[in-house]
Design an enzyme around this catalytic site. Sequence first.
Site, PDB file in Angstrom:
ATOM      1  CD  GLN A   1       6.098  -1.754   6.753  1.00 36.86           C
ATOM      2  OE1 GLN A   1       6.324  -2.143   7.871  1.00 36.86           O
ATOM      3  NE2 GLN A   1       4.881  -2.493   6.152  1.00 36.86           N
ATOM      4  CD  GLU A   2       8.859  -0.024   0.837  1.00 36.97           C
ATOM      5  OE1 GLU A   2       8.938  -1.145   0.347  1.00 36.97           O
ATOM      6  OE2 GLU A   2       7.943   0.829   0.560  1.00 36.97           O
TER       7      GLU A   2
END
Length: 210
Positions: A69-70
Amino acid sequence: MRSPIIARLLRKPLAWAILACLLALGVAESCRAQVPEPALQYKALLIRVAQAEWGLDAPVAVFAAQVHQESAWNPNAVSRVGAAGLAQFMPATARWMPSVRSSLADPQPFNPAWALQALAAYNHWLYARTPARYTPRDRMWVALRSYNGGLGHWQAEAASTGLAQPTRAQVDEACGKARRAALHCRENLGYPHRILVVLQPRYLSWGPGL
């Protein structure tokens, strides 16, 4: 329509068991297929640093989903606000991390080894400050919200409920009712949902999840 032969086969327990296995294998293959190729080179490193910080039952699948996600597994990623590396640490947070773990001195957010160790350590630090009465999954939910938007904001929203022991859901409902601007709530509440619900299943073959 189902053919007569298939209908007869599905009346037998063995046939149902075989069908269930095939479906399970199909789901597993689909999940593995969704793990991006760049992630594989960091799998062993992530498992090692997560277990060093959390123990052998470290929620590796959660952390892998969080990196996904990051940064989408790009060690050179830089966000529009200046967050850097696999774990997307802001410069101030990266400079603060040695106070959490002395081994994280000389911040190097673009170094995958430093970034993944820092991610595991920061998550552990945040998790330790979540309500012990919550389930492990809810505690991780709070830790992830705090990683994304700051522990102080979550604590202020918990206090804003006026309850001595608000539930995780009650604090979620209070998002934007303290110091955090309400316009940031969609992102902050969506962050743990995407990691724990959407992305985590892809990485369950890497290790435990929540």
